[in-house]
Motif scaffolding. Structure first.
Motif, short mmCIF file in Angstrom:
data_model
loop_
_atom_site.label_atom_id
_atom_site.label_comp_id
_atom_site.label_asym_id
_atom_site.label_seq_id
_atom_site.Cartn_x
_atom_site.Cartn_y
_atom_site.Cartn_z
N MET A 225 -21.30 -12.17 22.49
CA MET A 225 -22.68 -12.31 22.45
C MET A 225 -23.09 -13.82 22.70
SD MET A 225 -25.15 -10.98 19.45
CE MET A 225 -24.93 -12.33 18.30
N THR A 226 -24.11 -13.77 23.42
CA THR A 226 -24.73 -15.15 23.53
C THR A 226 -26.04 -15.43 23.01
OG1 THR A 226 -25.85 -14.59 25.46
CG2 THR A 226 -23.63 -15.54 25.79
N THR A 227 -26.33 -16.63 22.36
CA THR A 227 -27.48 -16.81 21.33
C THR A 227 -28.23 -17.68 21.77
OG1 THR A 227 -26.23 -16.12 19.45
CG2 THR A 227 -28.16 -17.03 18.97
N ASP A 228 -29.72 -17.35 21.90
CA ASP A 228 -30.74 -18.62 22.57
C ASP A 228 -31.45 -18.53 21.37
OD1 ASP A 228 -32.36 -19.90 24.12
OD2 ASP A 228 -33.33 -18.46 25.15
N TRP A 229 -31.41 -19.67 20.81
CA TRP A 229 -32.33 -19.81 19.46
C TRP A 229 -33.76 -20.50 20.02
CZ3 TRP A 229 -31.67 -17.53 15.26
CH2 TRP A 229 -30.31 -17.21 15.03
N THR A 230 -33.52 -20.84 21.37
CA THR A 230 -35.08 -21.53 21.82
C THR A 230 -35.90 -20.34 22.30
OG1 THR A 230 -34.38 -21.77 23.96
CG2 THR A 230 -34.05 -23.56 22.50
N GLY A 231 -35.29 -19.04 22.30
CA GLY A 231 -36.12 -17.95 22.96
C GLY A 231 -36.69 -18.26 24.20
N SER A 232 -36.23 -18.79 25.25
CA SER A 232 -36.61 -19.28 26.33
C SER A 232 -36.68 -18.19 27.38
CB SER A 232 -36.27 -20.71 26.78
OG SER A 232 -34.78 -20.67 27.00
N LYS A 233 -35.76 -17.19 27.24
CA LYS A 233 -35.61 -16.27 28.40
C LYS A 233 -35.58 -15.01 27.49
CE LYS A 233 -34.14 -15.92 32.71
NZ LYS A 233 -34.50 -16.51 33.84
N TYR A 234 -36.25 -13.95 28.41
CA TYR A 234 -36.30 -12.59 27.61
C TYR A 234 -36.78 -11.58 28.55
CZ TYR A 234 -37.35 -8.82 24.00
OH TYR A 234 -37.41 -7.82 23.45
N ALA A 235 -35.81 -10.73 28.88
CA ALA A 235 -36.04 -9.40 29.91
C ALA A 235 -36.17 -10.02 31.25
CB ALA A 235 -37.11 -8.73 29.42
N GLY A 236 -35.54 -11.07 31.59
CA GLY A 236 -35.89 -11.86 33.11
C GLY A 236 -37.10 -12.85 32.85
N ILE A 237 -37.74 -12.80 31.94
CA ILE A 237 -39.02 -13.55 32.03
C ILE A 237 -38.80 -14.97 31.41
CG2 ILE A 237 -41.38 -13.90 31.07
CD1 ILE A 237 -41.51 -10.65 31.21
N ASP A 238 -39.22 -16.06 31.91
CA ASP A 238 -39.09 -17.43 31.22
C ASP A 238 -39.89 -17.75 30.47
OD1 ASP A 238 -36.72 -18.50 32.84
OD2 ASP A 238 -37.76 -17.90 34.33
N ILE A 239 -39.67 -18.15 29.18
CA ILE A 239 -40.97 -18.41 28.28
C ILE A 239 -41.05 -19.95 27.90
CG2 ILE A 239 -41.88 -17.58 26.10
CD1 ILE A 239 -39.95 -15.03 26.13
N GLU A 240 -42.15 -20.48 27.73
CA GLU A 240 -42.19 -21.78 27.22
C GLU A 240 -43.04 -21.80 26.01
OE1 GLU A 240 -44.00 -24.50 30.41
OE2 GLU A 240 -43.05 -23.12 31.92
N TRP A 241 -42.51 -21.97 24.86
CA TRP A 241 -43.19 -21.86 23.60
C TRP A 241 -43.89 -23.03 23.15
CZ3 TRP A 241 -43.89 -17.17 21.35
CH2 TRP A 241 -42.91 -16.21 22.01
N ASN A 242 -45.03 -23.13 22.71
CA ASN A 242 -45.61 -24.23 22.06
C ASN A 242 -46.17 -23.88 20.50
OD1 ASN A 242 -47.09 -26.22 21.16
ND2 ASN A 242 -47.79 -26.95 23.35
N TYR A 243 -45.30 -24.27 19.73
CA TYR A 243 -45.63 -23.80 18.37
C TYR A 243 -46.66 -24.30 17.70
CZ TYR A 243 -41.48 -20.58 18.91
OH TYR A 243 -40.67 -19.48 19.21
N VAL A 244 -46.87 -25.57 18.21
CA VAL A 244 -47.87 -26.56 17.76
C VAL A 244 -49.22 -25.93 17.92
CG1 VAL A 244 -48.75 -28.96 17.38
CG2 VAL A 244 -46.46 -28.29 17.51
N LYS A 245 -49.49 -25.44 19.23
CA LYS A 245 -50.69 -25.25 19.70
C LYS A 245 -50.64 -23.68 19.63
CE LYS A 245 -51.74 -28.75 22.99
NZ LYS A 245 -51.82 -29.01 24.59
N ARG A 246 -49.64 -22.93 19.30
CA ARG A 246 -49.40 -21.65 19.15
C ARG A 246 -50.05 -21.10 20.55
NH1 ARG A 246 -51.79 -19.41 13.67
NH2 ARG A 246 -50.38 -17.82 14.10
N THR A 247 -49.22 -21.36 21.40
CA THR A 247 -49.41 -20.77 22.79
C THR A 247 -47.79 -20.71 23.47
OG1 THR A 247 -49.61 -22.88 24.04
CG2 THR A 247 -51.61 -21.86 23.30
#
Lengths: 286, 170
Positions: free
Chosen positions: A1-23
């Motif tokens: 199992m590989t773990t991605d704590w940044t959550g930057s990839k999901y179901a083939g989609i790249d995700i850029e999180w900005n938790y400060v701006k909540r976007t």
């Protein structure tokens, strides 16, 4: 199992999180490059900013007519398969992260079984567009998770006297006129039946929109976000009048869906679904 | 040969799923794109929430099946090394060895079915340390298993999962 704590990839989609701006911004970074290589499509020499060819508008005409049937030569079997493959690949991409492509893809897919030289021309322009903007995406912001939608229709804009329904479904706050957010679902589809008027097409679009929202409402309920009446915006005051009984008309099924939805009118320039109903009936190749 | 992998030499047994008559549901429940987007919005809209991803390798391999399947392999097609290690000549009949499949293998069409997934969730319900799960009762994420190499069945029929496990770990 590989773990991605940044959550930057999901179901083939790249995700850029900005938790400060909540976007967060979703995109598919390598998808278009891979597609262009797969179908051996060269990058355009000039940037292509238009999804499809411009359709001339006959200003001052008493009636708007759609162009004559496509008479350009048919593609051979390989050409048809190429069109079908590109449409299939781009359809997933459009549904996932680039809803702007939906209206164009819908028109091409309605022609793909009998694709012509014009169809190939339209597909190539679309590939030029995505090659120009290969990393487009959708931005979401934090909200109260109230499901809302904009609905729109274009009357008699398709072949065989059909109309097109479009919708922009998003999550927002339960305000009188809800604030924008990125779409969780966009619709661009030809209405199956021939509509008798623009208002009827708008009503049909409202019905299609509301129908698509029901399972999303249920999912949100189960996720712990109880839903008030979902606001749906239309830019057609006659359709809004039918729904609210300020204009008397024979009742149709959609009107009885008011238990779960709140329909309201607002001007067309604020309607995000407007993008999904633009008619792009092909122009002859010159 | 997979030179880019840690184990470049691999042998994998594939079951011919089109020849299996499975009476149950072989469909796979999947999440839609809309559901993915609802989930992203859910994380954004929940204060202090964070998003993480877990990719489970070989998720369906070794999953206990709800009913066994049976295959036969020509003894002549099996490497002598395996024949010797598992004493397969003992099980051979007319040049064939018959296997009972008790766990998920490539090609099984029911490997993704709801019944099998449920088996996985219930039989592998031990909490997993490395993903921080504290309750492994429901989530398949908590499933952790190693396929035993010594589980030849009681009914004198070798298990295909035994053979498979060893072929991939060599």
């Amino acid at each position: 199992m590989t773990t991605d704590w940044t959550g930057s990839k999901y179901a083939g989609i790249d995700i850029e999180w900005n938790y400060v701006k909540r976007t967060c911004r979703i995109s598919m970074n390598n998808y278009i490059n891979t597609l262009l290589i797969k179908y051996n499509h060269p990058r355009p020499k000039k940037p292509q900013h238009a999804l499809h060819a411009h359709r001339e508008i006959a200003y001052g005409a008493k009636e708007q007519l759609i162009p004559d049937a496509d008479t350009s030569p048919s593609l051979n079997e390989d050409g048809v398969k190429r069109v079908q493959g590109i449409v299939g690949s781009l359809l997933y991409y459009a549904r996932a992260v680039d809803n702007k492509l939906l209206a164009t893809l819908s028109v091409i897919s309605s022609q793909q079984a009998k694709a012509t030289k014009n169809t190939a021309h339209t597909v190539n322009q679309l590939l030029d567009y995505v090659a120009t903007y290969p990393a487009d995406g959708i931005v979401y912001r934090a909200s109260n998770m109230v499901l809302a939608a904009h609905s729109d229709a274009s009357y008699l804009s398709e072949t065989n006297s059909r109309s097109r329904a479009g919708a922009h479904i998003f999550l927002t706050e339960d305000d009188p006129i809800p604030r924008q957010n990125g779409p969780v679902l966009s619709l661009s589809q030809i209405i199956k039946f021939v509509m008798a008027s623009a208002a009827e097409a708008e009503l049909a679009a409202l019905y299609h929109t509301a129908r698509e929202m029901v399972p999303l409402r249920n999912a949100l309920d189960e996720m712990g976000w109880p839903q008030p009446k979902s606001p749906i915006q239309t830019d057609n005051s006659t359709a809004a009048g039918f729904i609210h009984d300020t204009i008397v008309q024979r009742r149709i099924k959609m009107i009885w869906m008011q238990g779960q939805f709140r329909f309201y009118w607002d001007k067309g320039s604020t309607n995000m679904a407007d993008y999904h109903i633009q008619s792009i009936i092909r122009q002859p190749i010159t | 040969m997979r030179p880019q992998k840690d184990e470049p030499n691999r042998t994998r047994i594939t079951i011919s799923g089109d020849r299996i008559a499975y009476p149950g549901d072989t469909g796979t429940k999947t999440g839609s794109l809309e559901l993915v987007k609802l989930q992203l919005n859910d994380v954004l809209s929940t204060p202090q929430a964070r998003f993480a991803g877990f990719d489970i390798k070989d998720f369906y391999l070794g999953t206990p099946l709800d009913r066994p399947e049976y295959v036969r392999i020509k003894l002549a097609d099996i490497p002598q090394e395996f024949i010797d290690e598992y004493d397969l000549t003992r099980y051979a009949k007319d040049g064939w060895v018959y296997f009972e499949i008790t766990k998920g293998v490539y090609g099984l069409k029911q490997a993704y079915s709801p019944n099998v997934c449920r088996n996985m969730a219930t039989t592998n319900a031990s909490p997993r340390q490395d993903c921080g799960a504290t309750n492994g009762d429901q989530s398949p994420l908590s499933s952790s298993w190693t396929t035993s190499a010594s589980n030849t069945s009681d009914n004198d029929m070798p298990s295909i999962s035994t053979l498979h496990s060893n072929t991939t770990t060599r």
